[in-house]
Design an enzyme around this catalytic site. Structure first.
Site, mmCIF file in Angstrom:
data_model
loop_
_atom_site.group_PDB
_atom_site.id
_atom_site.type_symbol
_atom_site.label_atom_id
_atom_site.label_comp_id
_atom_site.label_asym_id
_atom_site.label_seq_id
_atom_site.Cartn_x
_atom_site.Cartn_y
_atom_site.Cartn_z
ATOM 1 C CB THR A 85 13.532 20.813 37.802
ATOM 2 O OG1 THR A 85 12.206 20.727 38.359
ATOM 3 C CG2 THR A 85 13.439 20.644 36.303
ATOM 4 C CD GLU A 150 5.226 12.211 45.878
ATOM 5 O OE1 GLU A 150 5.330 11.444 46.844
ATOM 6 O OE2 GLU A 150 6.171 12.889 45.432
ATOM 7 C CG ASN A 209 3.031 23.050 42.914
ATOM 8 O OD1 ASN A 209 1.889 22.592 42.991
ATOM 9 N ND2 ASN A 209 4.040 22.356 42.439
ATOM 10 C CB ALA A 253 -3.182 24.323 61.103
ATOM 11 N N GLY A 254 -0.798 22.286 60.848
ATOM 12 C CA GLY A 254 -0.018 21.195 61.423
ATOM 13 C C GLY A 254 1.468 21.470 61.265
ATOM 14 N N GLY A 258 5.659 19.467 52.822
ATOM 15 C CA GLY A 258 6.967 18.962 52.409
ATOM 16 C C GLY A 258 6.812 18.334 51.048
ATOM 17 C CB CYS A 261 6.048 19.455 44.202
ATOM 18 S SG CYS A 261 6.175 18.120 43.018
ATOM 19 C CE LYS A 324 0.583 13.290 48.793
ATOM 20 N NZ LYS A 324 -0.171 14.117 47.868
HETATM 21 C C1 UDX Z 1 1.769 18.932 45.107
HETATM 22 C C2 UDX Z 1 0.586 19.559 44.361
HETATM 23 O O1 UDX Z 1 -0.616 19.353 45.106
HETATM 24 C C3 UDX Z 1 0.464 18.971 42.986
HETATM 25 O O2 UDX Z 1 -0.596 19.581 42.281
HETATM 26 C C4 UDX Z 1 1.778 19.191 42.263
HETATM 27 O O3 UDX Z 1 1.739 18.640 40.963
HETATM 28 C C5 UDX Z 1 2.929 18.582 43.047
HETATM 29 O O4 UDX Z 1 2.942 19.115 44.353
HETATM 30 P P1 UDX Z 1 2.184 16.658 46.396
HETATM 31 O O5 UDX Z 1 3.594 17.103 46.609
HETATM 32 O O6 UDX Z 1 1.952 15.249 45.996
HETATM 33 O O7 UDX Z 1 1.479 17.558 45.283
HETATM 34 O O8 UDX Z 1 1.430 16.886 47.775
HETATM 35 P P2 UDX Z 1 0.162 17.672 48.316
HETATM 36 O O9 UDX Z 1 -0.977 16.764 48.457
HETATM 37 O O10 UDX Z 1 -0.041 18.928 47.584
HETATM 38 O O11 UDX Z 1 0.668 18.006 49.791
HETATM 39 C C6 UDX Z 1 1.854 18.770 49.977
HETATM 40 C C7 UDX Z 1 2.194 18.916 51.421
HETATM 41 O O12 UDX Z 1 1.302 19.818 52.059
HETATM 42 C C8 UDX Z 1 2.149 17.631 52.257
HETATM 43 O O13 UDX Z 1 3.288 17.603 53.095
HETATM 44 C C9 UDX Z 1 0.888 17.771 53.061
HETATM 45 O O14 UDX Z 1 0.953 17.083 54.288
HETATM 46 C C10 UDX Z 1 0.834 19.280 53.277
HETATM 47 N N1 UDX Z 1 -0.518 19.801 53.522
HETATM 48 C C11 UDX Z 1 -1.488 19.670 52.565
HETATM 49 C C12 UDX Z 1 -0.798 20.449 54.710
HETATM 50 O O15 UDX Z 1 0.079 20.585 55.579
HETATM 51 N N2 UDX Z 1 -2.052 20.950 54.907
HETATM 52 C C13 UDX Z 1 -3.034 20.841 53.989
HETATM 53 O O16 UDX Z 1 -4.129 21.326 54.247
HETATM 54 C C14 UDX Z 1 -2.741 20.172 52.781
#
Ligand code: UDX
Length: 434
Positions: A85, A150, A209, A253-254, A258, A261, A324
């Protein structure tokens, strides 16, 4: 049980393979012939730890098949919808083209006693509309959102934190029983299972999310304040994280979040709230998005400032392209965005990522891609770490200092030890760290 999974992208392919690993007889259906051919050969079309094994085992056992024909779904009792979607370019809302096409193509093969179980992340209200759309077939519809991350997709599917069933009052009892049969192995482990109405189930996914995105942008906002006050956001996160009500996870933080989702989901949620006349309820999510996007530019600015504003022709090693670690996914990747922005300013960007370079190259052939981590840092005048891959976190500061031409490191994920790097002669800059 005979199961079909419509859509064999990230969500669908993992779900299909995971259901086969639980002992079901599964057919995955996708309109993309190349993808179906790859999956049928037992090969994964994307990088995801653990998927290759269960995919191959499923295909070899004959319990997992893939097809481009919806007719292959005819004898399935449960049909999972796992199509994408994506974000609409115009409004930011979710584009339901693939969901609607999947339902339309599946409809001729739906029979009384079968269940359509939606997994895709959809705007609240979609399940009710689709329930009406298939009513004349005698099949039922439930919403059964997926929370897979992921890099942990297989584990999250076979060992989820919880199962959520969104059902109607009319057919709920029957639908719950059927889904319980599908997930019997998972439920036997004591996994919480929550039954609710369809709109609640749709909202569970999107609000989860949104909450995660909010948590990340919250700590990034603290990083912005830390930057002008001399505070350290990592120490701050550690300290507030000890409060069990807050928790330390997702407070890194950073350069921000992305992926396929979080960014699109918060935008789609905002668009849906506007449609529902409740735009003000989610106004804060626009701010969450803004904070997130600002952090990429902040890192770029820090790099540029280190060259006194003139980054043209300067060699910058950008370490990381995936959104990530443990993923080759570059969708809405802050890492790739940083590389592209620096390149746009005339920097001589050399990128490296252990898994995502093929995807990045296809989308941005103008960037230079190094064959190895060593080749990327060789002669660099600045290093920016933008995806926290293990091998970047473990870079040896002394050894790396011997390879670069100017020891400036920009820690876009706050994963390096500032003391160790400074002791090795580096000018270390984190995101809101001292
Ligand atoms: C996410 C949700 O976690 C998951 O439950 C949903 O089903 C789909 O979306 P995902 O997109 O695989 O999963 O990534 P996630 O591990 O959540 O990280 C998302 C982004 O946040 C990444 O770019 C990661 O680098 C960033 N992030 C995560 C941060 O910048 N800081 C954090 O502390 C955690």
């Amino acid at each position: 049980m005979r199961i079909s999974v419509i859509g064999c992208g990230y969500l669908g392919a993992v779900h299909a393979a995971a259901m086969a690993s639980l002992g079901h007889d599964v057919v995955g259906i996708d309109v993309d012939e190349a993808k179906v051919a790859t999956l049928s050969a037992g090969k994964t079309p994307f990088f995801e730890p653990g998927l290759a094994d269960i995919l191959k085992a499923g295909v070899d056992s004959g319990r997992l098949r893939f097809s481009t024909s919806f007719a292959a779904a005819a004898d399935a009792r449960v049909h999972f919808i796992g199509v994408g979607t994506p974000q609409r370019k115009d409004t930011g809302a979710a584009d339901l083209t693939y969901v609607d096409a999947a339902i339309a193509s599946l409809k001729p093969y739906l029979a009384p006693g079968s269940l359509v179980a939606g997994k895709s992340t959809v705007p609240v209200g979609t399940a009710a509309r689709l329930t009406e759309e298939i009513r004349d077939t005698g099949a039922h519809l439930a919403w059964n959102p997926e929370f897979l991350r992921e890099g942990f997709a297989v584990r999250d599917t076979v060992d989820p934190d919880r199962l959520v069933y969104g059902v109607t009052e009319e057919t709920g009892a029957e639908d719950v029983a059927l889904l319980d049969e599908v997930y019997a192995t998972i439920l036997a482990k004591g996994t919480p299972r929550l039954v609710m109405n369809q709109p609640t189930a749709e909202l569970v996914k999107i609000s989860a999310n949104s909450f995660l995105a909010t948590k990340i942008s919250f700590i990034n906002a603290m990083a912005e304040i830390a930057e002008v006050t001399g505070a350290d956001v990592t120490q701050l996160a550690d300290a507030i994280g000890y409060d069990a009500r807050i928790g330390r996870r997702f407070l890194n933080a950073g350069v921000g979040f992305g992926g396929g989702c979080l960014p699109k989901d918060i935008r789609a949620f905002v668009a849906r709230a506007d449609e529902l006349g409740r735009g003000e309820s989610l106004a804060f999510l626009r701010e969450i998005d803004e904070i997130n996007l600002r952090r990429r530019q902040r890192l770029v600015d820090l790099v540029v400032d280190s060259f006194d504003g003139q980054v043209f022709g300067r060699r910058v090693a950008v370490l990381g392209l995936a959104f990530k670690p443990d993923s080759d996914d570059i969708r809405d990747s802050p890492a790739l965005d940083v590389a592209v922005r620096l390149k746009g300013l005339g920097a001589e960007v050399v990128s490296y990522d252990p898994e995502a370079m093929d995807n990045a190259r296809r989308m941005h052939p103008q960037l230079a891609y190094a064959d190895s981590l060593d080749a990327a840092v060789e002669g660099a005048e600045a290093i920016a770490i933008v995806t926290e891959w293990k091998q970047f976190k473990e870079l040896d500061p002394a050894d790396t200092a011997g390879k670069v031409s100017r020891p400036f490191v920009f820690d876009g994920r706050n994963v390096l030890d500032p003391v160790a790097w400074r002791d090795a002669g580096w000018t270390y800059t984190g995101m809101g760290r001292v």
